[in-house]
Design a protein around this motif. Structure first.
Motif, PDB file in Angstrom:
ATOM      1  N   GLU A  69      43.433  42.152  42.968  1.00 23.53           N
ATOM      2  CA  GLU A  69      44.230  41.925  44.619  1.00 23.53           C
ATOM      3  C   GLU A  69      45.626  41.489  44.265  1.00 23.53           C
ATOM      4  O   GLU A  69      46.400  41.891  44.758  1.00 23.53           O
ATOM      5  CB  GLU A  69      43.573  40.824  45.331  1.00 23.53           C
ATOM      6  N   GLY A  72      48.286  44.229  42.816  1.00 22.68           N
ATOM      7  CA  GLY A  72      48.823  45.290  43.617  1.00 22.68           C
ATOM      8  C   GLY A  72      49.898  44.480  44.942  1.00 22.68           C
ATOM      9  O   GLY A  72      50.525  45.093  45.425  1.00 22.68           O
ATOM     10  N   SER A  73      50.009  43.250  44.570  1.00 16.87           N
ATOM     11  CA  SER A  73      50.701  42.485  45.411  1.00 16.87           C
ATOM     12  C   SER A  73      52.452  42.554  45.270  1.00 16.87           C
ATOM     13  O   SER A  73      52.643  42.978  43.970  1.00 16.87           O
ATOM     14  CB  SER A  73      50.345  40.879  45.745  1.00 16.87           C
ATOM     15  N   HIS A 242      48.536  35.880  55.534  1.00 14.97           N
ATOM     16  CA  HIS A 242      48.955  36.516  54.334  1.00 14.97           C
ATOM     17  C   HIS A 242      47.927  36.796  53.156  1.00 14.97           C
ATOM     18  O   HIS A 242      48.141  37.557  52.152  1.00 14.97           O
ATOM     19  CB  HIS A 242      50.457  36.171  53.813  1.00 14.97           C
ATOM     20  N   ASP A 245      42.691  40.289  55.000  1.00 10.63           N
ATOM     21  CA  ASP A 245      42.665  41.755  55.292  1.00 10.63           C
ATOM     22  C   ASP A 245      43.471  41.962  56.766  1.00 10.63           C
ATOM     23  O   ASP A 245      43.703  40.732  57.407  1.00 10.63           O
ATOM     24  CB  ASP A 245      41.627  42.581  55.047  1.00 10.63           C
ATOM     25  N   TYR A 267      46.103  38.918  48.250  1.00 11.20           N
ATOM     26  CA  TYR A 267      46.688  40.166  48.570  1.00 11.20           C
ATOM     27  C   TYR A 267      48.290  39.881  48.772  1.00 11.20           C
ATOM     28  O   TYR A 267      48.940  40.648  48.307  1.00 11.20           O
ATOM     29  CB  TYR A 267      46.304  40.817  49.837  1.00 11.20           C
ATOM     30  N   ASN A 269      49.976  40.132  51.172  1.00 14.46           N
ATOM     31  CA  ASN A 269      50.711  40.997  51.928  1.00 14.46           C
ATOM     32  C   ASN A 269      51.700  40.737  53.032  1.00 14.46           C
ATOM     33  O   ASN A 269      51.231  39.902  53.739  1.00 14.46           O
ATOM     34  CB  ASN A 269      49.594  42.009  52.328  1.00 14.46           C
ATOM     35  N   TYR A 273      56.890  47.155  52.357  1.00 14.59           N
ATOM     36  CA  TYR A 273      56.052  48.544  51.876  1.00 14.59           C
ATOM     37  C   TYR A 273      56.836  49.292  51.107  1.00 14.59           C
ATOM     38  O   TYR A 273      56.412  49.851  50.363  1.00 14.59           O
ATOM     39  CB  TYR A 273      55.932  49.187  53.228  1.00 14.59           C
ATOM     40  N   THR A 276      55.945  48.269  47.094  1.00 10.95           N
ATOM     41  CA  THR A 276      54.494  48.708  46.872  1.00 10.95           C
ATOM     42  C   THR A 276      54.574  50.237  46.609  1.00 10.95           C
ATOM     43  O   THR A 276      54.091  50.903  46.021  1.00 10.95           O
ATOM     44  CB  THR A 276      53.501  48.224  47.786  1.00 10.95           C
ATOM     45  N   LYS A 297      47.096  50.800  48.718  1.00 12.59           N
ATOM     46  CA  LYS A 297      46.439  50.063  49.740  1.00 12.59           C
ATOM     47  C   LYS A 297      47.222  49.181  50.350  1.00 12.59           C
ATOM     48  O   LYS A 297      47.386  48.698  51.318  1.00 12.59           O
ATOM     49  CB  LYS A 297      45.316  49.615  49.080  1.00 12.59           C
ATOM     50  N   GLN A 298      48.007  48.313  49.337  1.00 13.28           N
ATOM     51  CA  GLN A 298      48.945  47.305  49.742  1.00 13.28           C
ATOM     52  C   GLN A 298      49.902  47.917  50.652  1.00 13.28           C
ATOM     53  O   GLN A 298      50.230  47.570  51.750  1.00 13.28           O
ATOM     54  CB  GLN A 298      49.622  46.534  48.767  1.00 13.28           C
ATOM     55  N   TYR A 299      50.465  49.023  50.181  1.00  8.55           N
ATOM     56  CA  TYR A 299      51.594  49.817  51.114  1.00  8.55           C
ATOM     57  C   TYR A 299      50.981  49.946  52.634  1.00  8.55           C
ATOM     58  O   TYR A 299      51.764  49.756  53.411  1.00  8.55           O
ATOM     59  CB  TYR A 299      51.857  51.133  50.480  1.00  8.55           C
TER      60      TYR A 299
END
Length: 487
Positions: A69, A72-73, A242, A245, A267, A269, A273, A276, A297-299
């Motif tokens: 997780e 990808g952050s 943040h 999901d 994440y 997140n 965008y 990522t 997925k993060q994007y």
């Protein structure tokens, strides 16, 4: 008259008055204790010992899910981000490395305190330095110094790092987290310490409050925006939006309901965008398709967050029975801070409006992106304009000491924009389409930053970028309506 009565003032009183006046006149607005903050203008404090930082490749041996997780952050990309590296390179040339430690302290805390990072570029750096805001950074934080900062607010990395301690039995690694540790926690590799700080927004505040290195003007004030808004009052924290999901984010934002323990993820997140997306392209080019999928997925999550954050209301305004104006209400419906937030003088959120009569003829437009990627002068922007000490426009963060315009939308708030409607002749109705659009930066600013990346970052080789492409734009909201021209 003053000289006549001067002899009546006791000498000691006069002396104290003069000394006090002199002291006040010479006192800086923001006092800095350089001994307390040895890495100034980064405000990190490091309880240095023989306990070293633990790189994420070690953490993932026991924490596989959390590692994936995090990997990808944007936290994992904070230092290698090419746009950040371009900015860091420009700043280093303009004001020197002593100042850019402020940036490095939040983008790679371990690399900065260890003295690895001496400017822009990735060459020769350790895994720990390149990992940016890694597992061991957040879980080595055991305190903050928000009140002791020059502004007496969170700013520029005002946290304390304690990755471990030296004991009679040897070096003991300490990892801080929100849960009460069980007996086997740490597996003998590290000790687990329950930390109430990790259940507070103060943990995030240190780096999500970016102040000018000398004037201590808040260039980014995400934490303060949250603190002064309804989400703070309802106990919905940074982590509650943040570290979950999309569906849990929407629930937290809409219903002010905190996630369950099992629903939290690493994440981190947000709206970035672009970062990522670039990283996913680099991973794909390097042949790491699995990592590319994690980044994409993060994007997708970031884009969905943006599309969930705002809303629009369209309403006609009639005068003397005729359509005179269009009112567009732009609402922040889910962001717990202002919309947009972060580096608001670079971010762009704006309205694009198109009005057509019943024959399909366009009678009014505003905010359409030009062929060169720039926005027209009539675009209604929701962001900030920076200015330097001379009160002239400025975009570089080491120059900006105030805002000449700060036009962002507070949480659960709105701003109204009115568009005048010209005489419509024989038209009986008007069809309106309004888009709330967002991109990470002004096209020319992005081109300047990516054009300034250090030589050891080959954009063609790493990202397959021969030139800076048009920055991707996200349509956060699109609304249509039709109104009669007379009422």
């Amino acid at each position: 008259m003053f000289l006549k009565h001067l002899h009546a003032i006791p000498a000691i009183t006069l002396l104290l008055a003069i000394l006090t006046g002199t002291a006040l006149a010479g006192s800086p607005v923001f006092n800095v204790d350089r001994e307390y903050y040895p890495y100034y203008p980064s405000l990190i404090k490091w309880n240095k010992s023989k306990a070293e930082f633990t790189p994420p490749s070690v953490c993932k041996e026991c924490h596989v899910k959390q590692y994936k997780e995090w990997a990808g952050s944007v936290h994992s990309l904070a230092f290698v981000d090419p746009i950040y590296q371009g900015e860091l390179n420009k700043a280093g040339k303009a004001v020197g490395h002593e100042v850019t430690r402020q940036c490095e302290g939040c983008h790679s805390p371990a690399g900065m305190v260890a003295g690895e990072i001496q400017g822009a570029g990735n060459s020769g750096l350790s895994e720990m330095a390149l990992a940016g805001v890694s597992c061991d950074i957040c879980h080595s934080i055991n305190g903050v110094t928000h009140w002791q900062t020059p502004s007496h607010e969170p700013e520029n990395g005002s946290f304390i790092l304690t990755p471990g301690v030296e004991t009679k039995e040897g070096i003991q690694l300490l990892k801080h987290g929100p849960l009460k540790p069980h007996n086997a926690c740490g597996g003998g590799f590290h000790e687990c310490v329950e930390s109430g700080l990790h259940l507070q927004a103060d943990l995030c505040a240190s780096c999500h409050q970016v102040y000018h290195y000398d004037a201590h003007f808040p260039l980014e004030a995400t934490y303060i925006e949250w603190k002064h808004g309804p989400y703070a009052q309802k106990n919905i924290l940074c982590q509650d939006c943040h570290m979950v999901d999309i569906e849990n984010f929407k629930r937290s934002a809409d219903e002010f309901v905190k996630p369950e323990r099992k629903e939290y993820r690493h994440y981190f997140n947000g709206a970035n965008y672009l970062l990522t997306y670039l990283a996913a392209g680099a991973a794909k080019k390097a042949g790491d398709t699995n990592h590319a999928k994690i980044l994409m997925k993060q994007y997708e999550m970031a884009v969905e967050r943006l599309k969930s954050a705002g809303d629009l209301e369209l309403a006609p305004v009639y005068r003397d029975g005729h359509l005179a104006e269009l009112r567009v209400r732009v609402k922040n419906v889910r962001a717990g801070h202002n919309l947009p937030t972060s580096l608001t003088n670079v971010r762009q959120m704006w309205l694009e409006v198109t009005a057509k009569d019943e024959t399909g003829k366009t009678v009014m437009t505003s905010g359409e992106v030009r062929n060169d990627g720039t926005l027209p002068d009539n675009a209604r922007l929701f962001n900030s304009d920076g200015m330097g000490e001379n009160f002239h426009f400025a975009v570089d963060p080491w120059v900006i000491t105030s805002f000449s315009r700060h036009d962002t939308i507070p949480p659960r708030g709105y701003k109204d924009v009115f568009y005048g409607i010209a005489t419509l002749g024989m038209a009986k109705s008007l069809s309106i389409e309004v888009k709330l659009r967002y991109r990470q930066a002004d096209q020319k600013v992005a081109e300047a930053l990516l054009g300034a990346v250090p030589k050891d970052i080959d954009l063609k080789k790493i990202y397959d970028l021969k030139a800076v492409p048009p920055l991707p734009v996200v349509d956060m909201v699109v609304k249509q309506a039709s109104f009669p021209t007379s009422h």
